[in-house]
Design a protein around this motif. Structure first.
Motif, mmCIF file in Angstrom:
data_model
loop_
_atom_site.group_PDB
_atom_site.id
_atom_site.type_symbol
_atom_site.label_atom_id
_atom_site.label_comp_id
_atom_site.label_asym_id
_atom_site.label_seq_id
_atom_site.Cartn_x
_atom_site.Cartn_y
_atom_site.Cartn_z
ATOM 1 N N MET A 1 -15.003 -32.695 -1.384
ATOM 2 C CA MET A 1 -14.709 -32.414 -2.798
ATOM 3 C C MET A 1 -14.647 -30.899 -3.001
ATOM 4 O O MET A 1 -15.555 -30.167 -2.631
ATOM 5 C CB MET A 1 -15.792 -33.016 -3.694
ATOM 6 N N GLY A 2 -13.563 -30.433 -3.572
ATOM 7 C CA GLY A 2 -13.410 -29.010 -3.786
ATOM 8 C C GLY A 2 -14.195 -28.516 -4.992
ATOM 9 O O GLY A 2 -14.410 -29.253 -5.943
ATOM 10 N N ILE A 3 -14.600 -27.287 -4.930
ATOM 11 C CA ILE A 3 -15.345 -26.673 -6.022
ATOM 12 C C ILE A 3 -14.553 -25.473 -6.506
ATOM 13 O O ILE A 3 -14.108 -24.637 -5.710
ATOM 14 C CB ILE A 3 -16.746 -26.225 -5.573
ATOM 15 N N ASP A 4 -14.365 -25.389 -7.816
ATOM 16 C CA ASP A 4 -13.664 -24.252 -8.395
ATOM 17 C C ASP A 4 -14.657 -23.113 -8.615
ATOM 18 O O ASP A 4 -15.457 -23.134 -9.558
ATOM 19 C CB ASP A 4 -13.015 -24.661 -9.724
ATOM 20 N N LEU A 5 -14.604 -22.119 -7.750
ATOM 21 C CA LEU A 5 -15.480 -20.966 -7.895
ATOM 22 C C LEU A 5 -14.959 -20.060 -9.003
ATOM 23 O O LEU A 5 -13.756 -19.833 -9.129
ATOM 24 C CB LEU A 5 -15.561 -20.189 -6.580
ATOM 25 N N ASN A 6 -15.868 -19.561 -9.804
ATOM 26 C CA ASN A 6 -15.468 -18.636 -10.863
ATOM 27 C C ASN A 6 -16.245 -17.335 -10.731
ATOM 28 O O ASN A 6 -16.928 -17.099 -9.727
ATOM 29 C CB ASN A 6 -15.656 -19.274 -12.249
ATOM 30 N N ALA A 7 -16.158 -16.502 -11.758
ATOM 31 C CA ALA A 7 -16.789 -15.180 -11.695
ATOM 32 C C ALA A 7 -18.298 -15.276 -11.499
ATOM 33 O O ALA A 7 -18.904 -14.423 -10.828
ATOM 34 C CB ALA A 7 -16.473 -14.386 -12.966
ATOM 35 N N LEU A 8 -18.934 -16.308 -12.072
ATOM 36 C CA LEU A 8 -20.379 -16.460 -11.918
ATOM 37 C C LEU A 8 -20.773 -16.603 -10.447
ATOM 38 O O LEU A 8 -21.767 -16.016 -10.001
ATOM 39 C CB LEU A 8 -20.866 -17.677 -12.710
ATOM 40 N N HIS A 9 -20.011 -17.375 -9.696
ATOM 41 C CA HIS A 9 -20.314 -17.576 -8.282
ATOM 42 C C HIS A 9 -20.204 -16.252 -7.514
ATOM 43 O O HIS A 9 -21.078 -15.916 -6.703
ATOM 44 C CB HIS A 9 -19.347 -18.596 -7.667
ATOM 45 N N TRP A 10 -19.130 -15.534 -7.780
ATOM 46 C CA TRP A 10 -18.915 -14.298 -7.022
ATOM 47 C C TRP A 10 -19.922 -13.214 -7.403
ATOM 48 O O TRP A 10 -20.385 -12.459 -6.538
ATOM 49 C CB TRP A 10 -17.476 -13.800 -7.244
ATOM 50 N N VAL A 11 -20.269 -13.150 -8.677
ATOM 51 C CA VAL A 11 -21.282 -12.173 -9.101
ATOM 52 C C VAL A 11 -22.629 -12.507 -8.471
ATOM 53 O O VAL A 11 -23.353 -11.615 -8.010
ATOM 54 C CB VAL A 11 -21.382 -12.125 -10.641
ATOM 55 N N GLY A 41 -26.083 -13.675 -17.167
ATOM 56 C CA GLY A 41 -26.208 -14.143 -18.543
ATOM 57 C C GLY A 41 -25.074 -13.667 -19.419
ATOM 58 O O GLY A 41 -24.569 -14.400 -20.280
ATOM 59 N N LEU A 42 -24.653 -12.412 -19.193
ATOM 60 C CA LEU A 42 -23.555 -11.846 -19.993
ATOM 61 C C LEU A 42 -22.254 -12.606 -19.732
ATOM 62 O O LEU A 42 -21.498 -12.918 -20.655
ATOM 63 C CB LEU A 42 -23.389 -10.371 -19.643
ATOM 64 N N LEU A 43 -22.022 -12.945 -18.449
ATOM 65 C CA LEU A 43 -20.821 -13.702 -18.110
ATOM 66 C C LEU A 43 -20.891 -15.126 -18.642
ATOM 67 O O LEU A 43 -19.890 -15.695 -19.095
ATOM 68 C CB LEU A 43 -20.624 -13.720 -16.590
ATOM 69 N N ALA A 44 -22.090 -15.712 -18.568
ATOM 70 C CA ALA A 44 -22.237 -17.114 -18.960
ATOM 71 C C ALA A 44 -22.152 -17.304 -20.467
ATOM 72 O O ALA A 44 -21.506 -18.239 -20.962
ATOM 73 C CB ALA A 44 -23.570 -17.664 -18.439
ATOM 74 N N LYS A 45 -22.787 -16.422 -21.236
ATOM 75 C CA LYS A 45 -22.899 -16.611 -22.693
ATOM 76 C C LYS A 45 -21.993 -15.681 -23.501
ATOM 77 O O LYS A 45 -21.804 -15.900 -24.695
ATOM 78 C CB LYS A 45 -24.348 -16.395 -23.130
ATOM 79 N N LEU A 347 -21.190 -23.841 -16.139
ATOM 80 C CA LEU A 347 -20.568 -23.901 -14.822
ATOM 81 C C LEU A 347 -19.437 -24.921 -14.827
ATOM 82 O O LEU A 347 -19.351 -25.764 -15.727
ATOM 83 C CB LEU A 347 -21.613 -24.271 -13.761
ATOM 84 N N PRO A 348 -18.540 -24.879 -13.837
ATOM 85 C CA PRO A 348 -17.465 -25.871 -13.780
ATOM 86 C C PRO A 348 -18.012 -27.298 -13.797
ATOM 87 O O PRO A 348 -19.147 -27.552 -13.381
ATOM 88 C CB PRO A 348 -16.784 -25.560 -12.433
ATOM 89 N N GLN A 349 -17.209 -28.236 -14.262
ATOM 90 C CA GLN A 349 -17.663 -29.595 -14.481
ATOM 91 C C GLN A 349 -18.191 -30.254 -13.213
ATOM 92 O O GLN A 349 -19.149 -31.027 -13.244
ATOM 93 C CB GLN A 349 -16.524 -30.433 -15.078
ATOM 94 N N SER A 351 -19.536 -28.734 -10.700
ATOM 95 C CA SER A 351 -20.456 -27.820 -10.019
ATOM 96 C C SER A 351 -21.764 -28.517 -9.657
ATOM 97 O O SER A 351 -22.275 -29.366 -10.398
ATOM 98 C CB SER A 351 -20.758 -26.616 -10.910
ATOM 99 N N GLN A 352 -22.319 -28.133 -8.518
ATOM 100 C CA GLN A 352 -23.628 -28.620 -8.072
ATOM 101 C C GLN A 352 -24.650 -27.484 -8.031
ATOM 102 O O GLN A 352 -25.646 -27.564 -7.336
ATOM 103 C CB GLN A 352 -23.500 -29.263 -6.677
ATOM 104 N N GLY A 353 -24.388 -26.427 -8.790
ATOM 105 C CA GLY A 353 -25.247 -25.251 -8.766
ATOM 106 C C GLY A 353 -24.571 -24.129 -8.001
ATOM 107 O O GLY A 353 -23.753 -24.369 -7.106
ATOM 108 N N LEU A 354 -24.903 -22.890 -8.333
ATOM 109 C CA LEU A 354 -24.207 -21.755 -7.722
ATOM 110 C C LEU A 354 -24.316 -21.761 -6.195
ATOM 111 O O LEU A 354 -23.327 -21.569 -5.487
ATOM 112 C CB LEU A 354 -24.780 -20.444 -8.284
ATOM 113 N N VAL A 355 -25.522 -21.984 -5.683
ATOM 114 C CA VAL A 355 -25.716 -21.963 -4.226
ATOM 115 C C VAL A 355 -24.983 -23.112 -3.564
ATOM 116 O O VAL A 355 -24.305 -22.938 -2.538
ATOM 117 C CB VAL A 355 -27.223 -21.999 -3.884
ATOM 118 N N ASN A 356 -25.127 -24.309 -4.117
ATOM 119 C CA ASN A 356 -24.438 -25.463 -3.548
ATOM 120 C C ASN A 356 -22.926 -25.268 -3.559
ATOM 121 O O ASN A 356 -22.240 -25.615 -2.591
ATOM 122 C CB ASN A 356 -24.795 -26.731 -4.323
ATOM 123 N N ASP A 357 -22.406 -24.735 -4.655
ATOM 124 C CA ASP A 357 -20.963 -24.504 -4.741
ATOM 125 C C ASP A 357 -20.494 -23.533 -3.655
ATOM 126 O O ASP A 357 -19.460 -23.759 -3.006
ATOM 127 C CB ASP A 357 -20.601 -23.938 -6.114
#
Length: 473
Positions: A1-11, A41-45, A347-349, A351-357
């Motif tokens: 299953m693919g995971i869509d990484l976004n800015a939160l993951h890379w940061v 937090g700034l990216l998320a909220k 997080l993306p729908q 997502s299994q958490g930043l580390v898992n993703d």
């Protein structure tokens, strides 16, 4: 299953790398972790005040998760204070002193006793419990103070602390970060801890004997009375107990009662199948009982105030040790379920958490195998230990283990245990000079000399333990 990484993951990934870089530079990571939480937090909220609130709430989350560990360590240190000041520790250790007849016996007896006590008291209090009694004995039979410090370091801050089978403070941190149960980490660490311990202590002993034979290590002729006096009092306590406060008969009786109570705890853990928090709570409760019992007997009318004073000392120690751990734990907890609790469903729908993703993405792009995973975890663990804490970076080891295990498809417990062992052997008090100060100070040796003596044995041990882990993944 693919995971869509976004800015939160890379940061998150960028800040993990920054934290490792700061550790390599031997600088403190607190600021980097706090900035990382703020940026996430700034990216998320997309809100300045909510990201600031997130910094505080993430630390509250970390403290809540670590509170049991902080509490039990504080209580155990408080108990060790009253044991030392009443002289009960001397009576507890004295039978072992009779076994020491040669430098070789001194090394192994001190090491084994240190390991046993460290499982229950942790190494720093155990150094104080042992140093006053066994150092003079070892010097008399010809083991240099440097050898005594090595034995206490390798068996206590190495074997006992890296496994932490009884108190389970270290496995708790790594297990939480890896997203697995504490007992899984403990079970996986048993073979690795003893492989690392056997290889390191034997190689250290061989090198020590070789250099003693060649006259490269001078022998001391010190009695240690000054150290004994220093260890039996504490300038930070306004009313230290005089050793004469207890009669010799009372000391002997209490010196039997204390280990019997802890032995009862071990038996209870086995038959009641207590693990993790329950096992820690049993040790902590027993330690409180011992503290109260000895304080009441030794202080009598002043016992109410002195019990409080001992607990304050213990809590001061506990929060001082875990002060650097809380910010970094707060950051790495965000890699898992804490992120949603702190910042909400952003997080993306799928997502299994930043580390898992990140782990799933890595599995889909980079060929990872057991060998690469084991070598990486040892390296990451060792790097996180460079800050001299041993504990502040093991959450990172757990997160990286989770990431690699997702890629390999197995071995998460083994990888987590390997990262924990590497981090604590390097940073917990065997290699980083400023983490060696307790044992070095008590033995009267230079911490940098002690670090140099430990370097080759620890590196050999890490190499062989990593190879063994490859076959266990």
């Amino acid at each position: 299953m693919g995971i869509d990484l976004n800015a939160l993951h890379w940061v998150y990934l960028v800040f993990v790398l920054l934290i490792i870089l700061v550790m390599i530079m031997r600088r403190d990571t607190t600021l980097v972790c706090i900035v990382g939480i703020f940026v996430l937090g700034l990216l998320a909220k997309n809100s300045l005040y909510q990201s600031i609130i997130g910094i505080f709430n993430s630390m509250v989350f970390a403290i809540t998760e670590l509170l049991g560990t902080i509490l039990v360590i504080s209580i155990i240190v408080a108990m060790s204070k009253v044991l030392t000041r009443t002289g009960i520790n001397e009576v507890m250790i004295s039978p072992f002193a009779k076994l020491i007849r040669s430098p070789s016996l001194a090394y192994w007896v001190i090491g084994m006793v240190m390991m046993g006590i460290s499982w229950f008291f942790w190494p720093s209090p155990a150094v104080a419990l042992l140093g006053a009694v066994l150092l003079p004995v070892a010097l008399r039979v010809g083991l240099p103070a440097l050898g005594v410090a090595m034995a206490m370091n390798l068996f206590g801050h190495g074997i006992a602390l890296s496994g932490d089978f009884i108190i389970q403070g270290a496995p708790k941190l790594t297990a939480d970060a890896a997203g697995i149960a504490v007992n899984q980490v403990v079970a996986a660490s048993i073979p690795l801890v003893f492989i690392m311990g056997a290889v390191t202590t034997i190689s250290a002993f061989w090198l020590l004997k070789r250099d003693m034979k060649n006259g490269l290590i001078p022998l001391e002729n010190r009695s240690g009375e000054k150290k004994d006096q220093e260890l039996s009092t504490d300038s930070g306590n306004k009313s230290p107990v005089r050793k004469e406060a207890l009669t010799p008969q009372s000391k002997k009786l209490l010196a039997v009662i204390v280990p019997v109570l802890f032995a009862f705890d071990v038996v209870t853990m086995y038959f009641a199948r207590l693990q993790g928090g329950d096992a820690t709570a049993l040790i902590g409760g027993t330690s409180i009982f011992i503290l109260i019992l000895i304080a009441v007997i030794s202080h009598r009318n002043d016992s109410l105030e002195e019990i409080t004073a001992y607990l304050i000392e213990g809590f001061q120690f506990g929060f001082k040790v875990f002060g650097p751990v809380i910010p970094i734990a707060a950051f790495f907890y965000l890699g898992d379920s804490a992120f949603i609790k702190i910042f909400g469903e952003v997080l993306p729908q799928n997502s299994q958490g930043l580390v898992n993703d990140l782990g799933i993405a890595l599995a889909n792009t980079v060929p990872i195998n057991a060998a690469i995973g084991a070598i990486t975890l040892t390296t990451v663990g060792a790097i996180t230990g460079l800050d001299g804490s041993g504990f502040s970076g093991i959450s990172l080891a757990g997160s990286v283990a989770h990431l690699f295990a997702n890629s390999i498809g197995s071995g998460i417990a083994t990888l987590t245990a390997l990262g924990q062992i590497a981090a604590i052997w390097v940073g917990g008090g065997t290699l980083v000079p400023w983490a060696l100060i307790p044992a070095a100070a008590i033995c009267g040796v230079n911490p940098f000399d002690l670090a140099r003596r430990n370097l080759i044995p620890v590196l050999i041990g890490l190499a062989i333990t990593t190879i063994a882990a490859i076959f266990l993944i």
